[in-house]
Design an enzyme around this catalytic site. Structure first.
Site, PDB file in Angstrom:
ATOM      1  CG  ASN A   9      -1.691   1.233   1.429  1.00 32.89           C
ATOM      2  OD1 ASN A   9      -1.789   2.049   0.500  1.00 32.89           O
ATOM      3  ND2 ASN A   9      -2.278   1.417   2.608  1.00 32.89           N
ATOM      4  CE  LYS A  11       0.158   3.509   4.781  1.00 32.44           C
ATOM      5  NZ  LYS A  11      -0.103   3.692   6.204  1.00 32.44           N
ATOM      6  CG  HIS A  95      -5.849   1.807   5.165  1.00 31.71           C
ATOM      7  ND1 HIS A  95      -5.459   2.747   6.097  1.00 31.71           N
ATOM      8  CD2 HIS A  95      -4.793   0.994   4.976  1.00 31.71           C
ATOM      9  CE1 HIS A  95      -4.203   2.498   6.449  1.00 31.71           C
ATOM     10  NE2 HIS A  95      -3.776   1.434   5.784  1.00 31.71           N
ATOM     11  CD  GLU A  97      -3.144   5.509   6.677  1.00 29.05           C
ATOM     12  OE1 GLU A  97      -3.090   5.549   5.438  1.00 29.05           O
ATOM     13  OE2 GLU A  97      -2.211   5.040   7.370  1.00 29.05           O
ATOM     14  CD  GLU A 167      -3.516  -2.692   7.259  1.00 24.71           C
ATOM     15  OE1 GLU A 167      -2.381  -2.877   6.818  1.00 24.71           O
ATOM     16  OE2 GLU A 167      -4.167  -1.655   7.035  1.00 24.71           O
ATOM     17  N   GLY A 173       2.302   2.029  10.662  1.00 27.69           N
ATOM     18  CA  GLY A 173       3.248   3.128  10.510  1.00 27.69           C
ATOM     19  C   GLY A 173       3.939   3.531  11.799  1.00 27.69           C
ATOM     20  CB  SER A 212       5.097  -1.991  12.074  1.00 30.90           C
ATOM     21  OG  SER A 212       4.662  -0.669  12.320  1.00 30.90           O
TER      22      SER A 212
END
Ligand code: PEP
Length: 255
Positions: A9, A11, A95, A97, A167, A173, A212
């Site tokens: 991904n 991003k 996701h 985000e 996730e 991250g 991560s």
């Protein structure tokens, strides 16, 4: 028998030059690697360029989002028909985000899931709990609720051929990855929850871990029986690192 899928991904990262270099690097690093499906999701602006660079490659092209409309007066949105025209098949939805910064609800994500399936595309359906939910012991309940949004809207069979990416938000991250054992426990719980509706679907659905993942910790995840690959953010922006993760998945699942 489930086949591992390792997906990058990217991003909101990239430029024409970076996309070109990274895909050329991945094509070289991953030539001849068998036993794992490898996919990348560059920003939608670069799908045309990526499609060209992947013309002789086994790397699967994906994308990071989709709208719930195919065309019309929907300024700024992304059509599944257009994704298909550029050869993108594996589409990340849900996701954290997007859930956080764009207020995407479980129901809206489920709608995207159904729309992708309608168009013959593969949802890469992200689920996972926040740090506070993890601390409160709500991880399984949150994952079940997110999965149920799809099952309730579309039926359990909708998960056939789709990919779930577990996730934990606190691991994305941050460098603070879940331990392989904790991730395995949650993956097994997600699979058991789906099995309450259909053992067959539960047995076959690919469940990736994301958060991560690096070359250093990848093999430990892939050694777990219910972890079928990874959704990779930061480490997917480096060809050697991402290829090392993909190779670790191929190796582990050979056994
Ligand atoms: C992600 O954004 O899906 C992700 C897993 O990111 P990272 O690998 O950087 O934690």
């Amino acid at each position: 028998m489930r086949h591992p899928v390792v997906m990058g991904n990217w991003k909101l990262n990239g430029s024409k030059e970076m996309v070109t270099d990274l895909i050329k690097g991945l094509n070289a690093e991953l030539a001849g690697v068998e036993g794992v499906d490898v996919a990348i999701a560059p920003p939608v602006m670069f799908l045309g360029l990526a499609e060209e660079l992947l013309s002789d490659s086994k790397i699967i092209l994906g994308s990071q989002n989709v709208d719930v409309n195919a065309n019309g007066a929907f300024t700024g949105d992304i059509s599944p028909v257009m994704l298909k025209e550029f050869g993108a098949t594996h589409i990340i939805i849900g996701h954290s985000e997007r859930r956080e910064y764009h207020n995407e609800s479980d129901e809206f994500v489920a709608k995207k899931f159904g729309f992708l399936k309608e168009h013959g595309l593969t949802p890469v359906f992200c689920i996972g709990e926040s740090d506070a939910q993890n601390e409160a012991g709500e991880t399984e309940a949150v994952c079940n609720r997110q999965v149920d949004a799809v099952i309730n809207a579309l039926g359990v069979d909708a998960l056939n051929g789709a990919i779930i990416a577990y996730e934990p938000i606190w691991a994305i991250g941050t460098g603070k990855a879940a331990t392989a054992e904790d991730a395995q426990r949650i993956h097994a719980a997600i699979r058991a929850h789906i099995a309450e509706k259909s053992e067959e679907v539960a047995k076959n659905v690919v469940i990736q871990y994301g958060g991560s993942v690096k070359p250093e910790n990848a093999a430990a995840y892939f050694a777990q029986p219910d972890i079928d690959g990874a959704l990779v953010g930061g480490a997917a922006l480096d060809a050697a690192s991402f290829a090392a993760i993909a190779k670790a998945a191929a190796e582990a699942k050979k056994a």
